[in-house]
Enzyme design. Structure first.
Site: not given
Ligand code: AHR
Length: 502
Positions: A173, A305
């Site tokens: 990110e 994610e």
């Molecule tokens: O999964 C929680 C957070 O969500 C992670 O650390 C990040 O990559 C995303 O914003």
């Protein structure tokens, strides 16, 4: 009545097992308590890893684990997590609850865990606050089999042989918590950092993952690919990258409010499922941009994610992201996994966030107790899709349902694959909270001889607790008939099913 047509002879793409991957971050009680309790804990463990959790994850057939973050990855300095535990540096986990991180779970412990799980490894490097040297030395420490400062250090710390890194993420990110960069700036850094992620063991090259977009940020995808996509080169598998990540979370009430994990009405039920379904549009639109650079689909979309992100459970640390998991999560999992299967020509990995005690977890723990969530049971039923071939399928007679025009969904979701031994794996969900649906399944050629079916179904708010751990569970389903090769049954409202047909 709905009819599912399956052409099991038309194989469309291979379903990479990594689509069923998981994510574990140094966040709340995921690593500490959830996975790792230390060798001196009263909780039964093997080299510090909880035996109950490891056994459940193996039974679910976990194929891959991503670590150490997340946002944590871009603040993680790997050398703090090696060597004797008593001398490891302590730090404040600024992103997640401001708690002390004692680094007792580090590189050696991660590989120990993956060895116990028998899964592939996905390490996420630090671009946001790290250096090229730090990243390059970490790869050398983990994978170099010879004489070098980092290989010697690994040996001194008790591990003679190198480990295998299957995937390496270059930052996380980086448009946000990983440095607030512009696409062009990150892409240039990516080119530089990835150069030093060396394939020391050429027989098994590390697959490099470039940091991709958040949700619908198509400018990011375009900007990054424009700068970092490189044509195939003898020194690199697919130019500079093997995959581009995509992150997408389902927040029923938006990022700021999110919404309760357990208390929701009919409207929010359908809104949540519609938001889960939206990942298909994201895959298709980001995929269309990827197609312009990589029409042969050599680079994977890495959805590393995904999942439901609700308001934390009342009374828990807001920085720990601990939430319950209901039948609604089971449906979100079923819908999402069907979509990943159906796009397995481009989607090569997906990691639900996160594995234990954080966001849409498959397992929750409380001291020595462990429960499996509805999401666990869906992953367990879907495991047969791993390494199988997606085949053609379509449903006639779906209905569009919902309470609000903006948030409508088809009542059924499905995906079908064929395993190497010829077994046909069908997964099917009924998204409706009011109507059971009569189903017929017809095949191109298969005359079903043997069917093994399972179901997860309950009232929409149902979830497991430490007091009632088996309220929602996978059950055998045998209420079907076979007539002239057609399988007939009723799929109950609010349910996820799997049928294995031979
Ligand atoms: O999964 C929680 C957070 O969500 C992670 O650390 C990040 O990559 C995303 O914003």
């Amino acid at each position: 009545m709905a009819k599912l047509y399956i052409n099991e002879t038309n194989k469309l793409s291979h379903i990479n097992p990594e689509i069923y991957g998981h994510f574990s971050e140094h966040l709340g009680r995921c690593i500490y308590e959830g996975l790792y309790v230390g060798e001196n804990s009263d909780i039964p463990n093997t080299n510090g890893m909880r035996n109950d959790v490891v056994a459940a994850l193996k039974e679910m057939q976990i194929p891959l684990l991503r670590w150490p973050g997340g946002c944590f990855a871009d603040e993680y300095h790997w050398k703090d997590g090696i060597g004797p535990k008593e001398t490891r540096k302590k730090m404040i986990n600024t992103h997640w609850g401001g708690v002390v991180e004692d680094n007792s779970f580090g590189t050696h412990e991660f590989f120990e865990l993956c060895e116990q799980l028998g899964c592939k490894t996905y390490i996420n490097g630090n671009v946001g606050s790290g250096t090229v040297q730090e990243m390059s030395e970490w790869v050398e420490y983990m994978t170099f089999d010879g004489v070098s400062p980092m290989a010697d250090l690994r040996k001194k710390n008790g591990h003679e042989n190198p480990w295998k890194i299957d995937y390496f993420g270059v930052g996380n990110e980086n448009w946000g918590c990983g440095g607030n960069m512009t696409p062009e700036y990150y892409a240039n850094l990516y080119r530089r950092f990835q150069t030093y992620v060396r394939h020391y063991n050429n027989a098994e090259p590390i697959k490099k993952v470039c940091g991709g977009p958040n949700v619908a940020d198509y400018f990011w995808t375009e900007g990054v690919l424009e700068t970092c996509f490189a044509p195939p080169h003898p020194d690199f598998a697919h130019g500079y990258m093997d995959g581009l990540s995509l992150h997408y979370y389902v927040h029923p009430e938006g990022w700021d409010i999110k919404g309760s994990a357990t208390e929701f009405d009919d409207k929010v039920w359908y809104k949540t499922l519609a938001k889960a379904k939206y990942i298909e549009e994201l895959i298709e639109r980001h995929g269309a941009i990827m197609d312009q650079y990589d029409p042969e689909k050599k680079i994977g979309m890495i959805v590393d994610e995904w999942g439901c992100w609700f308001t934390v459970e009342p009374g828990t640390n807001p920085g720990f992201l601990y939430q319950q998991n209901t039948m609604r999560d089971a449906l979100v999992a079923g819908i999402s996994l069907d979509i990943f299967n159906k796009h397995s020509d481009r989607v090569k990995m997906a990691c639900i966030a996160q594995m234990v005690n954080v966001l849409q977890s498959v397992i929750l723990t409380e001291g020595p107790k462990m429960i499996l969530t509805p999401t666990y049971h869906v992953f367990h039923m879907y495991k047969h899709h791993q390494d199988a071939d997606l085949v053609e399928s379509s449903i006639d007679g779906t209905k569009i349902i919902g309470r609000e025009e903006e948030w409508q969904v088809p009542n059924l979701s499905e995906s079908v694959s064929v395993s190497a031994d010829g077994t046909i794996n069908i997964t099917l969900s009924n998204l409706s909270i009011e109507e059971d649906t009569e189903m017929e399944i017809a095949f191109a050629e298969c005359q079903p001889r043997k069917i093994t079916a399972a179901i997860v179904t309950n009232e929409m708010h149902a979830y497991n607790t430490f007091e009632e751990p088996e309220k929602v569970k996978e059950e055998v389903f045998d209420d079907y008939t076979v007539e002239n090769g057609v399988v007939k049954f009723t799929i109950p409202k609010c349910s996820v099913m799997s049928l294995r047909v031979k």
